[in-house]
Scaffold this active site. Structure first.
Site, PDB file in Angstrom:
ATOM      1  N   ALA A  67       0.874  -1.176   0.000  1.00 22.55           N
ATOM      2  CA  ALA A  67       0.000   0.000   0.000  1.00 22.55           C
ATOM      3  C   ALA A  67       0.910   1.224   0.000  1.00 22.55           C
ATOM      4  O   ALA A  67       2.056   1.158   0.457  1.00 22.55           O
ATOM      5  CB  ALA A  67      -0.871  -0.018   1.254  1.00 22.55           C
ATOM      6  N   GLY A 113       0.682  -4.933   0.968  1.00 21.36           N
ATOM      7  CA  GLY A 113      -0.504  -4.979   0.115  1.00 21.36           C
ATOM      8  C   GLY A 113      -0.224  -5.620  -1.241  1.00 21.36           C
ATOM      9  O   GLY A 113      -1.143  -6.131  -1.886  1.00 21.36           O
ATOM     10  N   GLU A 116      -0.462  -9.214  -0.650  1.00 20.11           N
ATOM     11  CA  GLU A 116      -1.890  -9.471  -0.390  1.00 20.11           C
ATOM     12  C   GLU A 116      -2.693  -9.480  -1.700  1.00 20.11           C
ATOM     13  O   GLU A 116      -3.635 -10.259  -1.850  1.00 20.11           O
ATOM     14  CB  GLU A 116      -2.433  -8.421   0.589  1.00 20.11           C
ATOM     15  N   GLU A 136       4.559  -5.261   7.341  1.00 22.25           N
ATOM     16  CA  GLU A 136       3.778  -4.220   8.019  1.00 22.25           C
ATOM     17  C   GLU A 136       4.206  -3.982   9.463  1.00 22.25           C
ATOM     18  O   GLU A 136       4.159  -2.859   9.957  1.00 22.25           O
ATOM     19  CB  GLU A 136       2.274  -4.558   7.981  1.00 22.25           C
TER      20      GLU A 136
END
Ligand code: CAA
Length: 259
Positions: A67, A113, A116, A136
């Site tokens: 992200a 992300g 993911e 993270e």
């Protein structure tokens, strides 16, 4: 002047190859990219000419490096929760429950992300220089786009816990060994291999692919077996079933309609 698209599409027969176009930011997922990709996922469900999607990143360094950290640097917990919830619903769950299979072609970093996103896809193929991880916790966060759930389901809770708590990056060979990816190939062969796999999937009944995705995604839930029974039964109502069985009996390859 119109802005350059954040995701480009190339069609190879009935396979759509989507490339994320933020190479300078290692294809980090900002809000605009999530929206653009989410809209494409929704739209492709209605495009009969597309039977499988390959997702990859531009540049030679990364699939997706996570992200976009710069975008959430000053978020509070309400905004953080909204980020995860919105992203999961509009993109990650939409891919996971897509009626068409998605293949992640991972060339380089797939972090946070980014991993993911690959985990939400139905098949993952990595280049031999790929590095995958959920870093993270180094940022004081946890995975928020489904990583704690999907990684556990795919490689088992023990290994997932270790990867998430250590924030360690896994190389392609280890990822292959633990089932995180289904193939590891030289960087230059990545797209060729992804296309080869995609063509194999796309030759099968689109209705059966959609039903199989639904059933497999329900595995490990209390309704899993019931979903399988239901989807199995529904297959018998499809033209694809008639064509598949007729082709078998007539000793020819099936020719499934696109719908
Ligand atoms: N967000 C925003 N920008 C990012 C980014 C990210 N996740 N990852 C890389 N970039 C940017 C860098 O800031 C840099 O931009 P500038 O040139 O403007 O400074 C550019 O991409 C190139 O990156 P580096 O210079 O850092 O490249 P490198 O080769 O030295 O390192 C890397 C590569 C190891 C992948 C490193 O970029 C990195 O650690 N990135 C962050 C990885 C990460 O922590 N991802 C998780 C994000 S949080 C998340 O995803 C939350 C969630 O689950 C919802």
């Amino acid at each position: 002047m119109s802005e350059a698209p954040l995701v480009t599409e190339e069609l190879h027969g009935n396979i759509a190859c989507w490339t994320l176009q933020r190479p300078k930011q290692l294809n980090a997922l900002n809000g605009a990219l999530i929206e653009a990709l989410g809209a494409m996922v929704e739209e492709v469900q209605h495009r009969d000419e597309v039977r499988c999607v390959i997702l990859t990143g531009s540049g030679d360094k990364a699939f997706v490096a996570g992200a976009d950290i710069k975008e959430f640097a000053d978020f509070d917990s309400v905004a953080g929760r909204r980020l995860a919830e919105h992203g999961q619903r509009t993109l990650f769950d939409a891919i996971a429950l897509s009626s068409k299979p998605f293949i992640a072609a991972i060339g380089g970093f797939a972090l946070g992300g980014g991993l993911e996103l690959a985990l939400a896809c139905h098949v993952r193929i990595a280049s031999d220089n790929a590095r995958m991880g959920l870093p993270e916790v180094t940022l004081g966060l946890i995975p928020g786009y489904g990583g704690t759930q999907r990684l556990s389901r795919i490689i088992g809770r023990g290994r997932a816990m270790e990867m998430i708590l250590s924030a360690r990056m896994v190389k392609a060979a280890e990822a292959l060994g633990c089932g995180l990816v289904s193939a590891s190939v030289p960087r230059e062969s990545l797209m060729e291999e992804a296309l080869r796999v995609a063509q194999g999937l796309a030759a099968n009944s689109p209705k059966a692919l959609a039903a199989a995705i639904r059933a497999v995604q329900a595995s490990g839930t209390p309704e899993g077996y019931e979903v399988e029974i239901d989807q199995f039964g529904r297959c018998f109502a499809n033209e694809d079933f008639k064509e598949g069985v007729a082709a078998f009996l007539e000793k020819r390859k099936p020719d499934f309609p696109g719908k």
